[in-house]
Write a protein that holds these residues in place. Sequence first.
Motif, PDB file in Angstrom:
ATOM      1  N   ARG A   1       7.656   2.830   4.696  1.00 11.35           N
ATOM      2  CA  ARG A   1       7.171   3.709   3.633  1.00 11.35           C
ATOM      3  C   ARG A   1       7.293   3.028   2.273  1.00 11.35           C
ATOM      4  O   ARG A   1       6.387   3.107   1.429  1.00 11.35           O
ATOM      5  CB  ARG A   1       7.952   5.016   3.623  1.00 11.35           C
ATOM      6  CG  ARG A   1       7.439   6.025   2.581  1.00 11.35           C
ATOM      7  CD  ARG A   1       8.288   7.271   2.516  1.00 11.35           C
ATOM      8  NE  ARG A   1       8.428   7.901   3.828  1.00 11.35           N
ATOM      9  CZ  ARG A   1       9.576   8.024   4.473  1.00 11.35           C
ATOM     10  NH1 ARG A   1      10.695   7.568   3.913  1.00 11.35           N
ATOM     11  NH2 ARG A   1       9.627   8.605   5.651  1.00 11.35           N
ATOM     12  N   VAL A   2       8.421   2.349   2.065  1.00  8.20           N
ATOM     13  CA  VAL A   2       8.645   1.672   0.789  1.00  8.20           C
ATOM     14  C   VAL A   2       7.583   0.609   0.539  1.00  8.20           C
ATOM     15  O   VAL A   2       6.989   0.539  -0.544  1.00  8.20           O
ATOM     16  CB  VAL A   2      10.061   1.046   0.768  1.00  8.20           C
ATOM     17  CG1 VAL A   2      10.198   0.072  -0.393  1.00  8.20           C
ATOM     18  CG2 VAL A   2      11.118   2.125   0.674  1.00  8.20           C
ATOM     19  N   ILE A   3       7.321  -0.226   1.526  1.00 10.09           N
ATOM     20  CA  ILE A   3       6.353  -1.312   1.350  1.00 10.09           C
ATOM     21  C   ILE A   3       4.941  -0.765   1.184  1.00 10.09           C
ATOM     22  O   ILE A   3       4.159  -1.235   0.339  1.00 10.09           O
ATOM     23  CB  ILE A   3       6.437  -2.295   2.539  1.00 10.09           C
ATOM     24  CG1 ILE A   3       7.779  -3.033   2.491  1.00 10.09           C
ATOM     25  CG2 ILE A   3       5.280  -3.280   2.513  1.00 10.09           C
ATOM     26  CD1 ILE A   3       8.004  -3.996   3.625  1.00 10.09           C
ATOM     27  N   SER A   4       4.589   0.252   1.949  1.00 10.13           N
ATOM     28  CA  SER A   4       3.258   0.854   1.817  1.00 10.13           C
ATOM     29  C   SER A   4       3.076   1.473   0.434  1.00 10.13           C
ATOM     30  O   SER A   4       2.038   1.284  -0.219  1.00 10.13           O
ATOM     31  CB  SER A   4       3.060   1.917   2.899  1.00 10.13           C
ATOM     32  OG  SER A   4       3.134   1.352   4.192  1.00 10.13           O
ATOM     33  N   ASN A   5       4.072   2.221  -0.027  1.00 10.31           N
ATOM     34  CA  ASN A   5       3.970   2.849  -1.336  1.00 10.31           C
ATOM     35  C   ASN A   5       3.962   1.826  -2.467  1.00 10.31           C
ATOM     36  O   ASN A   5       3.350   2.060  -3.520  1.00 10.31           O
ATOM     37  CB  ASN A   5       5.130   3.830  -1.535  1.00 10.31           C
ATOM     38  CG  ASN A   5       4.960   5.105  -0.735  1.00 10.31           C
ATOM     39  OD1 ASN A   5       3.862   5.442  -0.299  1.00 10.31           O
ATOM     40  ND2 ASN A   5       6.050   5.828  -0.519  1.00 10.31           N
TER      41      ASN A   5
END
Length: 383
Positions: free
Chosen positions: A146-150
């Motif tokens: 989620r962190v990398i996608s966001n």
Amino acid sequence: MSHWFFQFVFAATAATIVSGAVAERCNFMAYIVYSIGISGIVYPPISHWVWTEEGWLKQMGYVDFSGCGPVHLLGGVCSFFGAAFLGPRIGRFTSKYDNSEKEEIVGHSMPLVGIGGMILIAGFLSFNGGSLGSMTNPGDGDIIARVISNTILGGTGGSIVMLLASKLGLFGPSCWSFTHTLNAALIGMICIVCAGVNNLTMWGAVLCGVTSTPVYMLIHYLMVRFKVDDPLDAVAVHFGGGLWGLIAASIFDNSGLILGEINESAMLLANRMIGAVTIIVWGSAASCIMFGVLKFMGKLRVSEEQEIKGLDIAMHNEPGYPPMGWKMYTTGRTWQSSVLPTIDNNHTDVKFRNSHTYKLRSSQFVNAAYVDTEQDGEAKLDV
């Protein structure tokens, strides 16, 4: 040791942000001094207040996933005072040749700008993905994904808005501006990735990036308006991204004002603003002391002669852009630069070659191609 190394890199990042704001006129000794000061003295107390269990900001309720305040906001504050104490580069807001028309100081290599930007974007994925501190506990993989996608979505939102704004003529002449679009991508990633990237929906990440672009534009114009010379827009990107990131995360993340409970999200925003004010005050006081003392001692800025010559030559005696690699000159004859023996009737004798090889250790070195570029082609190499 992994925690120590990660914080070591964060401390270094808070200091290296400043280098863009003081570029082209800061004394190298001053660079060493303020880097030690920021990394070793200014940053550690803030990281202690924000992330340790006994830190008063954390106990109060300040939440910051990966350094929106301690790294970027602090770096932006120090960048502003560094640029302000140094003063603008020669010719930035006035003509360096005492003419009525001011010359525009431009960069020298757009490909290097692009490469540097891509390195930063790739680095942000590790910067934020690694901020969780672990990857083997149950649920860690989902959080990191989620962190990398966001992170990517935030940069995308900021860059698209800036690309359209520059083409519509809202940020200077109408064009597809690469540099400003790249900076908008960076502030978009700073804005969403740090304070609440682990708790954002995908649309929330995009909105954080989209709303960060006007912040970048506003601070950029204010810096120019007040004639504070920031060559890389470090203040606009990092101070703007750090401050707006703390606000935007309190609005758009799952615990924010839109999706969360109003009273709790309002308290979260208030705690983050207390943390932001604390960081700004702490960073401002430390910066005024550091840069003020260096300026008082005459060690902050290089001389006018050294600045015009270029710090690569004046400070390091190693030209970053040798004359023969800067511009092609019509010579009528060539000289052999290879160390390997070749058969070439066009090459002159050894005496000629040696006499025309610039000496890096010579105090008489002049970058003739640079002089030619600065003086509209009037200077020529002696060949």
